[in-house]
Motif scaffolding. Structure first.
Motif, short mmCIF file in Angstrom:
data_model
loop_
_atom_site.label_atom_id
_atom_site.label_comp_id
_atom_site.label_asym_id
_atom_site.label_seq_id
_atom_site.Cartn_x
_atom_site.Cartn_y
_atom_site.Cartn_z
N PRO A 340 0.80 -1.23 0.00
CA PRO A 340 0.00 0.00 0.00
C PRO A 340 0.83 1.28 0.00
O PRO A 340 0.33 2.35 -0.32
N GLU A 341 2.13 1.13 0.31
CA GLU A 341 2.99 2.31 0.41
C GLU A 341 3.85 2.50 -0.84
O GLU A 341 4.68 3.40 -0.88
N THR A 342 3.67 1.65 -1.86
CA THR A 342 4.51 1.72 -3.05
C THR A 342 3.65 1.73 -4.31
O THR A 342 2.43 1.57 -4.25
N GLU A 343 4.30 1.88 -5.45
CA GLU A 343 3.61 1.83 -6.73
C GLU A 343 3.90 0.53 -7.48
O GLU A 343 3.56 0.40 -8.66
N PHE A 344 4.53 -0.44 -6.82
CA PHE A 344 4.79 -1.72 -7.48
C PHE A 344 3.48 -2.48 -7.69
O PHE A 344 2.50 -2.29 -6.96
N GLN A 345 3.48 -3.36 -8.70
CA GLN A 345 2.32 -4.18 -8.96
C GLN A 345 2.08 -5.13 -7.79
O GLN A 345 2.97 -5.86 -7.38
N SER A 346 0.88 -5.12 -7.25
CA SER A 346 0.56 -5.96 -6.09
C SER A 346 -0.03 -7.29 -6.53
O SER A 346 -0.55 -7.43 -7.65
N PRO A 347 0.02 -8.30 -5.67
CA PRO A 347 -0.50 -9.62 -6.02
C PRO A 347 -2.02 -9.64 -5.98
O PRO A 347 -2.66 -8.77 -5.40
N VAL A 348 -2.58 -10.69 -6.57
CA VAL A 348 -4.02 -10.89 -6.49
C VAL A 348 -4.39 -11.61 -5.19
O VAL A 348 -5.51 -11.51 -4.70
N ALA A 349 -3.41 -12.32 -4.61
CA ALA A 349 -3.61 -13.01 -3.33
C ALA A 349 -2.25 -13.26 -2.71
O ALA A 349 -1.24 -13.35 -3.40
N ASP A 350 -2.23 -13.35 -1.39
CA ASP A 350 -0.99 -13.70 -0.69
C ASP A 350 -1.31 -14.46 0.58
O ASP A 350 -2.46 -14.54 1.01
N ALA A 351 -0.28 -15.05 1.17
CA ALA A 351 -0.44 -15.81 2.41
C ALA A 351 0.92 -15.95 3.07
O ALA A 351 1.96 -15.78 2.44
N SER A 352 0.91 -16.28 4.33
CA SER A 352 2.17 -16.43 5.05
C SER A 352 2.67 -17.86 5.06
O SER A 352 3.79 -18.12 5.49
#
Length: 469
Positions: A340-352
């Motif tokens: 949320p703090e960058t302009e990079f392309q974010s994933p559609v989903a993530d997990a730990s």
């Protein structure tokens, strides 16, 4: 070695052939000292005769139409499912005693190639098991004994060895197979993609380079290869930098580290590959990846990759040409910057805790509740995960998913819901693949020294077919 191995494991694999019909396959690879990928240009031998370079040297016409609309899974009007995949499933064991299997490639109607990370490509032929080749320059990669309670995170070979496999889209005409592996070279470890003639009397003497000089390390080698919707060869590479000592190469689109590559069958770049920067390697489709190990496509041809995170922050990414996916600057874990703090392309989903491996966007009919979902293996999670991916402006994933990935910082064009399946029934799942008849297959990775609980079992590793319970 090949004879002993066949006699000790033949029962499990003959059972596979009886249950699933005749599956005939030839897979092999041998050492090569190839150079960087070529564009089909010709080199001159000592006698002055021009000879083809790279895969053209195999003597076959490798060209394909590169037409998206000719893909047998092409469906621009596809619709995501409106329900949850959280039903009961069962895994039918088809083959046992594999040594850290890594990839599957179905070719045509009756051919199956299986790689084992310890250095073999296996042939299934009318009930007979045969090791076709054990490449001389693949690094030593070990497997613990089946049924062992030994835990060795740093097993010999690490995460390298014989990894991805993909048959030419028109196999068996031409009878060409591609393999990704970690090699020992005079300059240290390198990952490479090679091609070979599976029909030759001595196929190991036909090996030619397709993409060479891919950075390698004990860990983070990527390694999945697959022919995509328009019959280009896609290759996932790791950053080869587990200690973050050479981060500049992952940030550089001129490097092959931490990338997804797209090439023609001869290894040359397609003319419409992205130009992310003026000095970018023309084979690079996306960059800034950490360790992508799975790739497949939505029915409209949009690529999706799975990517291992740093201790956490595992990701499922929808790819856009030329885009930087941010590693090692950004991840929603550790000390990295947050999306949320960058302009990079974010994933559609993530997990730990997925440790996501290979997967397939399933379009078959044999498991109706998984149709039109991305289904991928989980290593540390020891399960299969089904992801329902929907356009952001359409119906959202149904209630009942284990998790909804709907925060505002996720990929703006899609929404996803994910659910774990077959938890602790298979152990570490390395890859999930769709067969030519629409069945769903998976391979385990329980002999890599990292399995938990009751794994590895006495019959590990296994090839299974997933069915509704």
């Amino acid at each position: 070695m090949g004879g002993n191995r066949a006699s000790s494991r033949g029962i499990g694999r003959r059972r596979f052939l009886r249950r699933s019909g005749a599956i005939v396959g030839v897979g092999l690879v041998a050492g090569c000292t190839g150079s960087n990928p070529n564009d089909g240009t010709r080199t001159t031998s000592e006698g002055g005769t021009d000879t083809p370079a790279g895969p053209a040297a195999l003597g076959y016409d490798l060209s394909v139409a590169h037409e998206l609309t000719e893909w047998d899974r092409y469906d621009p009007d596809w619709e995501p499912p409106s329900d949850s995949p959280r039903e009961e499933y069962t895994a039918e064991v088809l083959a046992t005693g594999l040594e850290v299997p890594w990839d599957l490639s179905f070719a045509g109607e009756d051919t199956l190639f299986v790689t084992e990370r310890t250095g073999r490509v296996t042939e299934f032929d009318s009930g007979t098991l045969r090791t076709v080749a054990e490449p001389s320059d693949v690094i030593d990669a070990a497997a613990i004994e089946a049924g062992s309670d030994e835990s060795r995170w740093r097993l010999t070979g690490g995460e390298g060895g014989l990894l991805g496999v993909a048959a030419h889209p028109s196999y068996p005409d031409p009878p060409v197979v591609y393999v990704y592996y970690t090699a020992e070279t005079s300059e240290g470890k390198r990952n490479r993609v090679v091609a070979f003639d599976a029909s030759a009397p001595a196929p190991d003497e036909t090996v030619v380079p397709v993409v060479d000089e891919i950075p390698a390390d004990t860990y983070h080698n990527g390694g999945r290869i697959a022919f995509g919707p328009a019959d280009y060869l896609w290759i996932t590479t790791g950053d080869a930098d587990p200690g973050l000592e050479h981060t500049e190469q992952t940030r550089d689109p001129a490097s092959l580290a931490g990338t997804v590559l797209r090439v023609r069958p001869d290894g040359s770049p397609p003319p419409d590959n992205p130009d992310s920067t003026s000095d970018a390697d023309p084979r690079v489709f996306t960059y800034g990846h950490r360790n992508p190990q799975g790739i497949d496509w939505l029915p409209d041809g949009t690529p999706i990759v799975t990517e291992h995170g740093p201790g956490a922050g595992d990701e499922l990414n929808v790819l856009r040409p030329g885009v930087d996916y941010g590693w090692p600057v950004v991840r929603n874990s550790g000390d990295h910057e947050r999306y949320p703090e960058t302009e990079f392309q974010s994933p559609v989903a993530d997990a730990s805790s997925w440790a996501p491996a290979g997967g397939v966007f399933y379009t078959g009919e044999s498991v109706p509740s998984l149709r039109n979902r991305f289904v991928f293996g989980g290593l540390i999670s020891q399960r299969v995960t089904a992801a329902t991916i929907t356009p952001a402006d359409g119906p959202q994933p149904a209630d009942g998913h284990e998790r909804h990935h709907d925060a505002s910082w996720y990929d703006a064009d899609y929404r996803a819901g994910t659910s774990g399946l077959l938890s602790e029934e298979l152990g570490r799942v390395r890859h999930v693949e769709q067969g030519p008849e629409g069945d769903l297959y998976a391979i385990t990775s329980n002999r890599d020294g990292r399995a938990n609980g009751p794994f590895p079992r006495d019959d590990d590793d296994r090839l299974v077919r997933i069915r509704p319970a």
